[in-house]
Design a protein around this motif. Structure first.
Motif, short mmCIF file in Angstrom:
data_model
loop_
_atom_site.label_atom_id
_atom_site.label_comp_id
_atom_site.label_asym_id
_atom_site.label_seq_id
_atom_site.Cartn_x
_atom_site.Cartn_y
_atom_site.Cartn_z
N LYS A 87 -25.44 -13.38 -70.38
CA LYS A 87 -24.86 -12.27 -69.63
C LYS A 87 -24.11 -12.82 -68.43
O LYS A 87 -24.52 -13.83 -67.85
CB LYS A 87 -25.98 -11.31 -69.15
CG LYS A 87 -26.38 -10.26 -70.15
CD LYS A 87 -27.14 -9.12 -69.49
CE LYS A 87 -26.22 -7.99 -69.07
NZ LYS A 87 -26.96 -6.79 -68.70
N TRP A 114 -28.03 -8.61 -63.88
CA TRP A 114 -28.63 -7.28 -63.90
C TRP A 114 -28.18 -6.51 -65.12
O TRP A 114 -27.36 -7.01 -65.87
CB TRP A 114 -28.28 -6.47 -62.63
CG TRP A 114 -26.83 -6.34 -62.35
CD1 TRP A 114 -25.94 -5.48 -62.95
CD2 TRP A 114 -26.08 -7.08 -61.37
NE1 TRP A 114 -24.69 -5.65 -62.43
CE2 TRP A 114 -24.75 -6.60 -61.46
CE3 TRP A 114 -26.39 -8.07 -60.45
CZ2 TRP A 114 -23.74 -7.11 -60.65
CZ3 TRP A 114 -25.38 -8.57 -59.65
CH2 TRP A 114 -24.06 -8.09 -59.76
N LYS A 167 -23.16 6.66 -63.97
CA LYS A 167 -22.59 5.58 -63.14
C LYS A 167 -21.10 5.81 -62.91
O LYS A 167 -20.61 5.69 -61.79
CB LYS A 167 -22.82 4.21 -63.82
CG LYS A 167 -24.24 3.65 -63.64
CD LYS A 167 -24.46 2.39 -64.48
CE LYS A 167 -23.88 1.15 -63.83
NZ LYS A 167 -24.23 -0.07 -64.63
N ASP A 219 -29.67 1.77 -64.60
CA ASP A 219 -29.63 0.84 -65.74
C ASP A 219 -31.00 0.78 -66.41
O ASP A 219 -31.12 0.37 -67.57
CB ASP A 219 -29.29 -0.59 -65.26
CG ASP A 219 -27.82 -0.74 -64.87
OD1 ASP A 219 -26.98 -0.05 -65.48
OD2 ASP A 219 -27.53 -1.53 -63.96
MG MG Z 1 -25.08 -3.48 -67.29
#
Ligand code: MG
Ligand code: CTP
Length: 185
Positions: A181, A185, A112, A127
């Motif tokens: 989170k 994602w 990434k 991911d």
């Molecule tokens: Mg992540």
């Protein structure tokens, strides 16, 4: 094996620690950056999201989850087999599986960053797949007998690669809703 369908499900359950290692890293992570803040060609090597505490903590949590599976299968005298016939062998297989999973997660972040994606950016397949693939590669190289026995026909691997993106997405949307989170994602 008499029932290929059940055996595939069984092999997938044995692989669950590779999945649990990742949220394990989220819980324990955040301390001691692996790339120590360094860059490569003006882009961070791994980024602030990959830390030693996450790698070590996630590996241990993955192993612990696998140990629970190991003891349940021992208890019910499962005829399909187990991580190993003894505790030490099981811990070894579980270490390879969990560490391989998080090593794959780190490899995904490395890619990434090379593609110019910031830490936490939505990486889609980057991911979702590297941790699965790397965990299997680690098992293939370092726990070959276990790998051949449960994943030698590659069917569970293919099924897992297909279902991982929607499962990963679902879990992250849920974690986002529960405010665990920042991003879904
Ligand atoms: Mg992540
Ligand atoms: N984490 C960690 N160490 C690891 C893996 C994960 O500390 N080896 C923690 C970090 O706090 C990270 C969080 O778990 O932010 C979520 O992990 P992940 O989604 O893999 O990292 P991102 O922050 O999204 O970074 P990247 O873009 O590199 O995937």
């Amino acid at each position: 094996m008499d029932n290929i369908f059940l055996f595939t499900i069984y092999s997938m359950i044995l692989f669950m620690p590779a999945y649990i290692a990742n949220p394990g890293a989220v819980i324990t992570g955040g301390h001691f950056r692996i790339d120590m803040g360094k860059s490569f060609h003006n882009k961070r090597i791994l980024g602030d999201g990959k830390t030693w505490s996450g790698l070590i903590g996630g590996t241990l949590i993955g192993m612990l989850s696998g140990l629970i599976i190991f003891y349940i299968l021992e208890l019910v005298h499962s005829s399909y087999g187990n991580y190993s016939s003894n505790l030490l062998g099981a811990l070894y297989v579980l270490f390879i599986m969990s560490f391989g999973s998080l090593f794959g997660d780190i490899a995904g972040s490395f890619i990434k960053r090379r593609l110019g994606m910031k830490r936490g950016a939505r990486g889609s397949i980057l991911d979702q797949w590297p941790f699965v693939i790397m965990s299997f590669i680690f098992l293939l190289f370092f726990a070959r007998a276990f790998f051949i026995k449960f994943y030698g026909d590659t069917i569970p691997i293919i099924v897992l690669l297909i279902i991982t993106p929607p499962v990963h997405r679902g879990v992250n949307v849920l974690a986002h809703k529960l405010k665990m989170k920042d991003v879904p994602w």
